[in-house]
Design an enzyme around this catalytic site. Sequence first.
Site, mmCIF file in Angstrom:
data_model
loop_
_atom_site.group_PDB
_atom_site.id
_atom_site.type_symbol
_atom_site.label_atom_id
_atom_site.label_comp_id
_atom_site.label_asym_id
_atom_site.label_seq_id
_atom_site.Cartn_x
_atom_site.Cartn_y
_atom_site.Cartn_z
ATOM 1 N N GLN A 83 0.817 -1.209 0.000
ATOM 2 C CA GLN A 83 0.000 0.000 0.000
ATOM 3 C C GLN A 83 0.853 1.262 0.000
ATOM 4 O O GLN A 83 0.334 2.361 -0.239
ATOM 5 C CB GLN A 83 -0.922 0.002 1.213
ATOM 6 C CG GLN A 83 -0.181 0.103 2.543
ATOM 7 C CD GLN A 83 -1.077 -0.090 3.742
ATOM 8 O OE1 GLN A 83 -1.408 -1.205 4.110
ATOM 9 N NE2 GLN A 83 -1.485 1.017 4.352
ATOM 10 N N CYS A 97 -5.029 0.145 3.788
ATOM 11 C CA CYS A 97 -4.905 -1.257 4.199
ATOM 12 C C CYS A 97 -6.234 -1.999 4.123
ATOM 13 O O CYS A 97 -6.279 -3.174 3.752
ATOM 14 C CB CYS A 97 -4.334 -1.336 5.604
ATOM 15 S SG CYS A 97 -5.313 -0.468 6.858
ATOM 16 N N HIS A 157 -5.455 -1.107 11.751
ATOM 17 C CA HIS A 157 -4.939 -1.744 10.537
ATOM 18 C C HIS A 157 -5.785 -2.953 10.185
ATOM 19 O O HIS A 157 -6.304 -3.643 11.074
ATOM 20 C CB HIS A 157 -3.487 -2.173 10.783
ATOM 21 C CG HIS A 157 -2.740 -2.589 9.549
ATOM 22 N ND1 HIS A 157 -2.715 -1.843 8.400
ATOM 23 C CD2 HIS A 157 -1.974 -3.694 9.301
ATOM 24 C CE1 HIS A 157 -1.954 -2.446 7.495
ATOM 25 N NE2 HIS A 157 -1.512 -3.579 8.019
ATOM 26 N N ASN A 215 -0.019 -9.353 5.005
ATOM 27 C CA ASN A 215 -0.021 -7.911 5.195
ATOM 28 C C ASN A 215 0.051 -7.223 3.835
ATOM 29 O O ASN A 215 0.159 -7.875 2.787
ATOM 30 C CB ASN A 215 1.158 -7.497 6.083
ATOM 31 C CG ASN A 215 0.917 -6.180 6.782
ATOM 32 O OD1 ASN A 215 -0.012 -5.443 6.470
ATOM 33 N ND2 ASN A 215 1.766 -5.856 7.743
#
Length: 470
Positions: free
Chosen positions: A82, A88, A384, A409
């Site tokens: 990102q 996110c 997040h 992630n």
Amino acid sequence: MSPPNTMNGSTPIIKQGDGVLSPEFLQKTREAFLAEPKFRLAKNAVSRFDPLEVLLEKEVKDLNTHAYTHHVADHECKATAQKASGRCWLFAFLNVMRLPMTTKYKLPDDFQLSQSYLFFWDKIERSNYFLESILQTADEPVDGRLVSWLLTAPVQDGGQWDMICNLVNKYGVVPGSVYQESFNSSNSRRMNLILTSKLREFAMILRRQYQQGHTKEQLRKTKEDMLEQVYRIVSICLGVVPTVFDWEFEDKDKKYHCYKNLTPQTFYREYVGYCVDDKICLVHDPRPQHPYGKLYTVDYLGNMVTGLPVRYNNQPIETLKSCALESIKNGEAVWFGCDVGKFLQRQLGYMDLRIFDYELVFGTSLLGQNKAERLEYGESQMTHAMVLTAVSCCEGENGVKTTKWRVENSWGDELGEKGYFMMTDEWFDEFVYEVVVDKRYVNEDILTVMEQEPIHLYPWDPFGALACSK
């Protein structure tokens, strides 16, 4: 320091000036510190290095491995990035969505759906949502808590699950090759500053026109003129979004495919194979004033006028874990939200309560509050969103027990194990706040909670936080 206010006008117990730091106290504290060899050694180490490098527990680091008993698939996609943006929540969602597509169409592991496309429409819709909120609060004082809160961050990057549902159901999705990254999608700060400046100016104009007696129709026309400027700014920064496109790709067998004249909506409905309406968002809010089995919403938290409000189905943490486990065992990745910065070794990608020994170095713990207390005192909130792609289990006293989770992630492939992190079950307990799973993995009692009239939380409640960590 101003004197404290009291609600009933009585004299406060703690008077101004009572708590001054005396020279005697400071001298005693200094002598106590210098008398402890452990603290002097810690000073020499920590003052020269990143404290987290000194706090790192080698034995805990060495024991953590990326081996799991259950995976959602026999392959993994390349980690996404990102970059310098707070997207996110969109990356995590599209990473969940792309995984079954890579299997169905034999797509390469670096296939992505366009994060910028949903980002574009979120900026447009959220600007409209903000201006409508300004009109709805036109009778409130501009320096009151509510309007001040609205003006703090009119158009953030972060978001929540129901905001995703609003965007996808209205605008669909597109492949990453059709609407690619721009400088400003990957580095959103400057665009956000421009939009924030204009939206605050627009808020001032709308409030003044309302006070001058402009009709609802006149205010709506003013708002439309403002949104034309917003659309122009976002289009210049991100590029004009496609309305019709061809999807061309070569699969893993080097076979060419082309699907012509698709709209974002038809691509989502007919090619993606993932329906947001089949999913449910479960949260864990252990504050005693927020009982489980209830539905909550946060006032003025949203991104689309007449869209879904953000809804939180509050359940015990064991429910979140058991539903996530069932999803993974059935081959479906799990979107989840957490407070990512706590007890995270970023380079290694370890999320573990034991990874840093604060007691050894500082003589104090950072776990002096429980989860509910951290929420109440501003120490934690969801920051997040990521994806659960694997889990390990063992036999416990009460049956199967989860022990650790694999996390996809969106911080690139240089952290963790090529972008994938490891989260212990204890970390899940303390810092995971929500998961999104298919309704098939949730019992009827939990599903019926969604039929309740939601309990409204203040806009500044910690569950009003948006997933936006970079």
